[in-house]
Write a protein that holds these residues in place. Structure first.
Motif, PDB file in Angstrom:
ATOM      1  N   VAL A  59       3.662  10.474  -4.527  1.00  0.00           N
ATOM      2  CA  VAL A  59       2.532   9.650  -4.940  1.00  0.00           C
ATOM      3  C   VAL A  59       1.323  10.560  -5.109  1.00  0.00           C
ATOM      4  O   VAL A  59       0.998  11.343  -4.218  1.00  0.00           O
ATOM      5  CB  VAL A  59       2.241   8.546  -3.897  1.00  0.00           C
ATOM      6  CG1 VAL A  59       0.979   7.783  -4.252  1.00  0.00           C
ATOM      7  CG2 VAL A  59       3.435   7.609  -3.764  1.00  0.00           C
ATOM      8  N   VAL A  60       0.663  10.475  -6.264  1.00  0.00           N
ATOM      9  CA  VAL A  60      -0.520  11.302  -6.496  1.00  0.00           C
ATOM     10  C   VAL A  60      -1.814  10.493  -6.593  1.00  0.00           C
ATOM     11  O   VAL A  60      -2.896  11.044  -6.393  1.00  0.00           O
ATOM     12  CB  VAL A  60      -0.368  12.182  -7.766  1.00  0.00           C
ATOM     13  CG1 VAL A  60       0.720  13.211  -7.557  1.00  0.00           C
ATOM     14  CG2 VAL A  60      -0.099  11.349  -9.002  1.00  0.00           C
ATOM     15  N   ARG A  61      -1.695   9.191  -6.872  1.00  0.00           N
ATOM     16  CA  ARG A  61      -2.914   8.383  -7.026  1.00  0.00           C
ATOM     17  C   ARG A  61      -2.584   6.914  -6.831  1.00  0.00           C
ATOM     18  O   ARG A  61      -1.525   6.452  -7.240  1.00  0.00           O
ATOM     19  CB  ARG A  61      -3.480   8.611  -8.432  1.00  0.00           C
ATOM     20  CG  ARG A  61      -4.784   7.959  -8.704  1.00  0.00           C
ATOM     21  CD  ARG A  61      -5.322   8.267 -10.100  1.00  0.00           C
ATOM     22  NE  ARG A  61      -4.489   7.679 -11.156  1.00  0.00           N
ATOM     23  CZ  ARG A  61      -3.732   8.366 -11.997  1.00  0.00           C
ATOM     24  NH1 ARG A  61      -3.675   9.667 -11.947  1.00  0.00           N
ATOM     25  NH2 ARG A  61      -3.014   7.751 -12.915  1.00  0.00           N
ATOM     26  N   CYS A  62      -3.500   6.180  -6.207  1.00  0.00           N
ATOM     27  CA  CYS A  62      -3.371   4.729  -6.024  1.00  0.00           C
ATOM     28  C   CYS A  62      -4.706   4.084  -6.378  1.00  0.00           C
ATOM     29  O   CYS A  62      -5.766   4.641  -6.088  1.00  0.00           O
ATOM     30  CB  CYS A  62      -3.041   4.373  -4.577  1.00  0.00           C
ATOM     31  SG  CYS A  62      -1.518   5.069  -3.971  1.00  0.00           S
ATOM     32  N   SER A  63      -4.638   2.903  -6.995  1.00  0.00           N
ATOM     33  CA  SER A  63      -5.864   2.161  -7.289  1.00  0.00           C
ATOM     34  C   SER A  63      -5.542   0.675  -7.309  1.00  0.00           C
ATOM     35  O   SER A  63      -4.381   0.281  -7.391  1.00  0.00           O
ATOM     36  CB  SER A  63      -6.452   2.593  -8.636  1.00  0.00           C
ATOM     37  OG  SER A  63      -5.539   2.334  -9.681  1.00  0.00           O
ATOM     38  N   GLU A 104       0.852  -1.200   0.000  1.00  0.00           N
ATOM     39  CA  GLU A 104       0.000   0.000   0.000  1.00  0.00           C
ATOM     40  C   GLU A 104       0.880   1.240   0.000  1.00  0.00           C
ATOM     41  O   GLU A 104       1.947   1.252   0.609  1.00  0.00           O
ATOM     42  CB  GLU A 104      -0.874   0.024   1.254  1.00  0.00           C
ATOM     43  CG  GLU A 104      -1.971  -1.025   1.275  1.00  0.00           C
ATOM     44  CD  GLU A 104      -3.117  -0.686   0.351  1.00  0.00           C
ATOM     45  OE1 GLU A 104      -3.412   0.519   0.147  1.00  0.00           O
ATOM     46  OE2 GLU A 104      -3.729  -1.622  -0.175  1.00  0.00           O
ATOM     47  N   MET A 105       0.450   2.291  -0.687  1.00  0.00           N
ATOM     48  CA  MET A 105       1.127   3.587  -0.638  1.00  0.00           C
ATOM     49  C   MET A 105       0.058   4.650  -0.451  1.00  0.00           C
ATOM     50  O   MET A 105      -1.067   4.496  -0.928  1.00  0.00           O
ATOM     51  CB  MET A 105       1.936   3.840  -1.891  1.00  0.00           C
ATOM     52  CG  MET A 105       3.051   2.828  -2.093  1.00  0.00           C
ATOM     53  SD  MET A 105       4.315   3.404  -3.203  1.00  0.00           S
ATOM     54  CE  MET A 105       5.376   4.201  -2.041  1.00  0.00           C
ATOM     55  N   GLY A 137       0.366  11.520  -1.623  1.00  0.00           N
ATOM     56  CA  GLY A 137       1.079  12.573  -0.920  1.00  0.00           C
ATOM     57  C   GLY A 137       2.424  12.115  -0.365  1.00  0.00           C
ATOM     58  O   GLY A 137       3.251  12.944   0.006  1.00  0.00           O
ATOM     59  N   SER A 138       2.640  10.790  -0.317  1.00  0.00           N
ATOM     60  CA  SER A 138       3.894  10.254   0.214  1.00  0.00           C
ATOM     61  C   SER A 138       5.063  10.635  -0.682  1.00  0.00           C
ATOM     62  O   SER A 138       4.976  10.548  -1.901  1.00  0.00           O
ATOM     63  CB  SER A 138       3.853   8.724   0.292  1.00  0.00           C
ATOM     64  OG  SER A 138       2.845   8.288   1.146  1.00  0.00           O
ATOM     65  N   ALA A 139       6.180  11.002  -0.054  1.00  0.00           N
ATOM     66  CA  ALA A 139       7.415  11.266  -0.788  1.00  0.00           C
ATOM     67  C   ALA A 139       8.078   9.934  -1.117  1.00  0.00           C
ATOM     68  O   ALA A 139       8.058   9.007  -0.307  1.00  0.00           O
ATOM     69  CB  ALA A 139       8.341  12.122   0.051  1.00  0.00           C
ATOM     70  N   ILE A 140       8.643   9.833  -2.319  1.00  0.00           N
ATOM     71  CA  ILE A 140       9.365   8.620  -2.721  1.00  0.00           C
ATOM     72  C   ILE A 140      10.695   9.000  -3.348  1.00  0.00           C
ATOM     73  O   ILE A 140      10.866  10.101  -3.864  1.00  0.00           O
ATOM     74  CB  ILE A 140       8.566   7.749  -3.719  1.00  0.00           C
ATOM     75  CG1 ILE A 140       8.316   8.496  -5.030  1.00  0.00           C
ATOM     76  CG2 ILE A 140       7.269   7.248  -3.110  1.00  0.00           C
ATOM     77  CD1 ILE A 140       7.816   7.619  -6.167  1.00  0.00           C
TER      78      ILE A 140
END
Length: 107
Positions: free
Chosen positions: A82-86, A50-51, A54-57
């Protein structure tokens, strides 16, 4: 007179459908993933973890020289958010904007 369809595509950069290994580092963990597509401004990758948007990578991608038209492979390192997860089957599709990147020739 022809009626034109509104342009709903908002991306400013061409995306290249490259499936390459990518190492992702967050403040909490390091994971291995696979890219789905890459552009100068972002990357879409698949992983099992999961991410949070808004998380910095930080990331590393080994780009084959033949893909870039270069005589040697190139290591791309950089940072983004991270801008989007699905959900994508049993994995997560994560879209990240690239804030900075560097190219390093692999020996």
């Amino acid at each position: 007179m022809l009626k034109s369809e509104p342009n709903t595509e908002m991306r400013g950069a061409v995306r290249f459908p490259l499936k390459l290994p990518i190492s992702i580092k967050t403040p909490e963990s390091e994971v291995e993933a696979q890219t789905e597509n890459i552009s100068a401004g972002g990357v879409l990758f698949l992983l099992e973890a999961e991410m949070t948007p808004g998380s910095a990578i930080e990331f590393q991608i080994a780009m084959p020289g033949k893909v870039l038209g270069a005589p040697t492979d190139v290591l791309v390192t950089g940072a983004g958010r991270v801008v989007r997860c699905s959900s994508e089957g049993d994995r997560r599709a994560v879209a990240a904007v690239i804030d900075e990147y560097r190219f390093e020739r692999k020996q």
